[in-house]
Motif scaffolding. Sequence first.
Motif, mmCIF file in Angstrom:
data_model
loop_
_atom_site.group_PDB
_atom_site.id
_atom_site.type_symbol
_atom_site.label_atom_id
_atom_site.label_comp_id
_atom_site.label_asym_id
_atom_site.label_seq_id
_atom_site.Cartn_x
_atom_site.Cartn_y
_atom_site.Cartn_z
ATOM 1 N N VAL A 95 -8.139 1.167 7.974
ATOM 2 C CA VAL A 95 -8.977 0.288 7.244
ATOM 3 C C VAL A 95 -9.454 1.197 6.131
ATOM 4 C CG1 VAL A 95 -10.971 -1.270 7.473
ATOM 5 C CG2 VAL A 95 -9.681 -0.712 9.501
ATOM 6 N N CYS A 96 -9.090 0.849 4.935
ATOM 7 C CA CYS A 96 -9.677 1.756 3.607
ATOM 8 C C CYS A 96 -10.565 0.947 2.776
ATOM 9 C CB CYS A 96 -8.230 1.694 2.789
ATOM 10 S SG CYS A 96 -6.797 2.789 3.820
ATOM 11 N N VAL A 97 -11.971 1.519 3.438
ATOM 12 C CA VAL A 97 -13.058 0.966 2.726
ATOM 13 C C VAL A 97 -13.537 1.826 1.542
ATOM 14 C CG1 VAL A 97 -15.154 -0.294 3.194
ATOM 15 C CG2 VAL A 97 -13.506 -0.074 5.042
ATOM 16 N N ALA A 98 -13.071 2.957 1.516
ATOM 17 C CA ALA A 98 -13.607 3.865 0.772
ATOM 18 C C ALA A 98 -13.188 3.567 -0.962
ATOM 19 C CB ALA A 98 -12.854 5.242 0.571
ATOM 20 N N ALA A 99 -14.222 3.672 -1.778
ATOM 21 C CA ALA A 99 -14.325 3.391 -3.079
ATOM 22 C C ALA A 99 -13.946 4.645 -3.839
ATOM 23 C CB ALA A 99 -15.689 3.112 -3.840
ATOM 24 N N ASN A 127 -5.560 8.789 -9.616
ATOM 25 C CA ASN A 127 -5.506 9.288 -8.298
ATOM 26 C C ASN A 127 -4.432 8.979 -7.467
ATOM 27 O OD1 ASN A 127 -7.383 11.563 -8.114
ATOM 28 N ND2 ASN A 127 -9.046 10.219 -8.130
ATOM 29 N N PRO A 128 -4.052 9.344 -6.482
ATOM 30 C CA PRO A 128 -3.037 8.663 -5.626
ATOM 31 C C PRO A 128 -3.493 7.253 -4.959
ATOM 32 C CG PRO A 128 -3.619 10.854 -4.608
ATOM 33 C CD PRO A 128 -4.186 10.564 -6.039
ATOM 34 N N ASP A 129 -2.733 6.604 -4.722
ATOM 35 C CA ASP A 129 -3.613 5.220 -3.833
ATOM 36 C C ASP A 129 -3.514 5.498 -2.276
ATOM 37 O OD1 ASP A 129 -4.034 2.743 -2.882
ATOM 38 O OD2 ASP A 129 -3.615 1.717 -4.738
ATOM 39 N N ALA A 161 -3.064 -10.824 -5.063
ATOM 40 C CA ALA A 161 -2.132 -10.004 -5.807
ATOM 41 C C ALA A 161 -2.200 -8.555 -5.256
ATOM 42 C CB ALA A 161 -2.625 -9.926 -7.431
ATOM 43 N N LYS A 162 -3.486 -7.987 -5.072
ATOM 44 C CA LYS A 162 -3.594 -6.812 -4.608
ATOM 45 C C LYS A 162 -2.915 -6.402 -3.257
ATOM 46 C CE LYS A 162 -7.308 -4.652 -6.221
ATOM 47 N NZ LYS A 162 -8.802 -4.455 -6.513
ATOM 48 N N ARG A 163 -3.242 -7.592 -2.436
ATOM 49 C CA ARG A 163 -2.370 -7.530 -1.035
ATOM 50 C C ARG A 163 -0.963 -7.113 -1.173
ATOM 51 N NH1 ARG A 163 0.088 -10.903 2.037
ATOM 52 N NH2 ARG A 163 0.466 -10.441 4.206
ATOM 53 N N ARG A 165 0.728 -6.345 -3.924
ATOM 54 C CA ARG A 165 1.121 -4.865 -4.523
ATOM 55 C C ARG A 165 0.943 -3.892 -3.740
ATOM 56 N NH1 ARG A 165 -2.707 -2.520 -7.797
ATOM 57 N NH2 ARG A 165 -4.019 -4.243 -7.749
ATOM 58 N N LYS A 166 0.088 -3.577 -3.067
ATOM 59 C CA LYS A 166 -0.267 -2.603 -2.074
ATOM 60 C C LYS A 166 0.747 -2.575 -0.816
ATOM 61 C CE LYS A 166 -4.446 -1.343 -4.016
ATOM 62 N NZ LYS A 166 -5.343 -0.400 -4.326
ATOM 63 N N GLY A 167 1.157 -3.684 -0.496
ATOM 64 C CA GLY A 167 1.998 -3.813 0.742
ATOM 65 C C GLY A 167 1.309 -3.683 2.093
HETATM 66 N N1 CTP Z 1 -7.651 2.583 -2.453
HETATM 67 C C1 CTP Z 1 -7.121 3.648 -2.239
HETATM 68 N N2 CTP Z 1 -6.895 4.650 -3.105
HETATM 69 C C2 CTP Z 1 -7.205 4.687 -4.481
HETATM 70 C C3 CTP Z 1 -7.845 3.466 -5.174
HETATM 71 C C4 CTP Z 1 -7.930 2.327 -4.070
HETATM 72 O O1 CTP Z 1 -7.073 3.946 -0.942
HETATM 73 N N3 CTP Z 1 -6.770 5.630 -5.114
HETATM 74 C C5 CTP Z 1 -8.158 1.449 -1.637
HETATM 75 C C6 CTP Z 1 -9.565 1.069 -1.512
HETATM 76 O O2 CTP Z 1 -9.985 1.781 -0.467
HETATM 77 C C7 CTP Z 1 -9.524 -0.280 -1.194
HETATM 78 C C8 CTP Z 1 -8.069 -0.903 -2.008
HETATM 79 O O3 CTP Z 1 -7.377 0.325 -2.163
HETATM 80 O O4 CTP Z 1 -9.257 -0.656 0.087
HETATM 81 C C9 CTP Z 1 -8.526 -1.594 -3.194
HETATM 82 O O5 CTP Z 1 -9.422 -0.913 -4.242
HETATM 83 P P1 CTP Z 1 -9.768 -1.323 -5.688
HETATM 84 O O6 CTP Z 1 -10.496 -0.377 -6.370
HETATM 85 O O7 CTP Z 1 -10.425 -2.781 -5.396
HETATM 86 O O8 CTP Z 1 -8.340 -1.729 -6.055
HETATM 87 P P2 CTP Z 1 -7.389 -0.830 -7.282
HETATM 88 O O9 CTP Z 1 -6.004 -0.833 -6.834
HETATM 89 O O10 CTP Z 1 -7.996 0.739 -7.402
HETATM 90 O O11 CTP Z 1 -7.466 -1.619 -8.336
HETATM 91 P P3 CTP Z 1 -8.724 -1.784 -9.592
HETATM 92 O O12 CTP Z 1 -9.798 -0.876 -9.252
HETATM 93 O O13 CTP Z 1 -8.107 -1.513 -10.912
HETATM 94 O O14 CTP Z 1 -9.078 -3.311 -9.215
#
Ligand code: CTP
Length: 224
Positions: A95-99, A127-129, A161-163, A165-167
């Motif tokens: 569960v990725c809640v971090a900002a 940064n890596p996602d 869209a985010k769901r 894109r991230k898989g």
């Molecule tokens: N997230 C992550 N690693 C990153 C950026 C985001 O794990 N480098 C995770 C966050 O923890 C969250 C999700 O991705 O669960 C969405 O983060 P968000 O900031 O909303 O999405 P981004 O893909 O970064 O897009 P943007 O900020 O441009 O909306």
Amino acid sequence: AAFGPASRPLAGKHVLVTAGPTREPIDPVRFLSNHSSGKQGYAIAGALAALGARVTLVSGPTALAPPPGVDRVDVETALEMEAACNAALPCDVAVCVAAVADWRVAAAGQKLKKQDGEMPSLTLIENPDILAGLAQRQTGRPQLVIGFAAETHEVLDYAVAKRARKGCDWIVANDVTGEAMGGARNQVHLVTATGVESWPELPKADVAARLALRIAENLTGSPN
Ligand code: CTP
Ligand code: CA
């Protein structure tokens, strides 16, 4: 039944939770960060532990104490958070809640100094996602990968869209124009493969409890 297995439906499961902001150094005395308090992520970690899960909470800098029964790993930067998440694998649920800060700074080794009215410029590196990395693992992918989406506009369109894109399997979307970031309450939408469910505005602890129950249902295939 109150003390039977149904009250600890996540016993034997390992859940990884990320929470809080990350902090990206500019130089030895300065950093880039954001307003995440960690409250929602910590509440989710606590709710999952209360259902019997073993919880690893990888946390950026916050003012919070770890909830009872949760193993916290403290990190500062996004790169440290990614490494700590990988070190915590395998897990059943992430569960990725971090900002996570989207960019880090090509940091200076020495403190930046003012120079005759000239502005320093910062070079940013993406940064890596971490969420996408977990969701797209070829081996050892957690069974259920959940992300959050903090948006200020077009919340649902961006979340759907985010769901994709991230898989990841689920996205919990929230509007952060109001009090959500740092506040005590949250109004979220749960975006899954089958559609969107909008929850009422609730205290963050109640959002967490509800999400933890949904996770348990998904893993055990039965309502708890
Ligand atoms: N997230 C992550 N690693 C990153 C950026 C985001 O794990 N480098 C995770 C966050 O923890 C969250 C999700 O991705 O669960 C969405 O983060 P968000 O900031 O909303 O999405 P981004 O893909 O970064 O897009 P943007 O900020 O441009 O909306
Ligand atoms: Ca982001």
